[in-house]
Motif scaffolding. Structure first.
Motif: not given
Length: 312
Positions: A112-116, A158-166
């Motif tokens: 999750f740190r490597g995927v934008p 989807a926004a919460i998943l992408g932002l929080s996991l990053t």
């Protein structure tokens, strides 16, 4: 007889002496160039009629813009809270002696740190292409409850998943560094008092680690505020997408982008002020705690000397 130096002048404490920096001509020239350039830039902004400052003022507090602003704040808060909660668990697993926990946490952080974040947002929004349904059931057995993925993965989720996991990946590394900064002797002292490892972590280590990582977490919150603008690709009406929807109807692109810029700068400034206040409070509290042992020692020495004088 030698003349006393300024440091030896009677009645003049050394602490009051401050070195005076020597000025250079390049300082004045560079300052003049910067001030001149800044003045020209401000004059160009004010005098440029294409910026349409009247339109900017009219839409600054528009209901659609304010609604998008509130959604941006909500996304920032939820992503940070969820990301920090997952990050704490990952940091503890990363420091665990269990190789399975350690490897899982390392793999999570690596991925999750490597995927934008933008790639993650698009991936989560299109998760139904990979899994049409999501269910809960027995491992390798029948599913007890199923849901349609399209109904679960909305633009907001989807926004919460992408932002929080990053955020969880970055928070895990910050918290891990904070935990490692806490003296190991405190854990040993807690163990000698009969506290379990979980109690030591919850009551002693984590509170001190979180105090250490609060400044970088504040900086991360400001970055998350700006990351929320990526959700415009999901047609989620945040601050930027709300501005885009308005200028798609009015064709006033630059004024609406200036409105969004104003609010992003305002929110970033408020968060920066809050962050600096917290840092100053923590620094003052740390200095006060460091001074307490010295004050207690001085009191004990003073009381001891008085007792000796009284006995004499």
């Amino acid at each position: 007889m030698t003349t006393p130096s300024p440091q030896q002048t009677p009645g003049r404490p050394d602490a009051a002496l401050k070195p005076i920096p020597r000025s250079h001509p390049s300082w004045w020239i560079g300052s003049a160039v910067l001030i001149l350039g800044l003045g020209m830039f401000v004059a160009a902004l004010i005098g440029n009629e294409n910026l349409q400052w009247g339109v900017v003022g009219r839409y600054l507090f528009d209901a659609e813009i304010i609604a998008g602003l509130g959604r941006t704040l909500l996304l920032t808060a939820l992503a940070m809270v969820i990301g920090l909660a997952i990050g704490i668990v990952l940091a503890v697993m990363r420091l665990s002696a269990n190789p399975v926990f350690n490897s899982f946490a390392w793999g999570w952080i690596w991925f999750f740190r490597g995927v934008p974040p933008l790639v993650q947002l698009i991936f989560w929004y299109n998760l139904a292409l990979l899994f049409p349904t999501i269910g809960i059931g027995l491992p390798f057995g029948p599913q007890l409850v199923t849901w349609d993925t399209n109904s679960l993965i909305t633009p907001f989720s989807a926004a919460i998943l992408g932002l929080s996991l990053t955020e969880s990946a970055y928070a895990a590394e910050m918290i891990r560094a904070g935990i490692q900064a806490v003296s190991h002797g405190q854990s040993e002292a807690a163990a000698s008092l009969g506290m379990t490892g979980a109690q030591t972590l919850r009551r002693i280590v984590l509170p001190q680690a979180l105090r250490i990582v609060i400044p970088p977490i504040g900086n991360d919150t400001i970055s998350m505020l700006k990351f929320t603008s990526l959700v415009s690709v999901l047609a989620l009406p945040d601050l930027l997408y709300s501005a885009q929807m308005i200028y798609s109807r009015t064709y006033q692109t630059i004024p609406l982008l200036l409105v969004a810029t104003f609010w992003y700068l305002t929110l970033s400034t408020i968060l920066t002020v809050i962050e600096h206040r917290i840092e100053k409070h923590l620094a003052a509290d740390r200095q006060a705690k460091a001074a307490r042992p010295r004050i207690a020692w001085a009191k004990r020495m003073l009381l001891g000397s008085r007792r000796i004088e009284g006995a004499a």
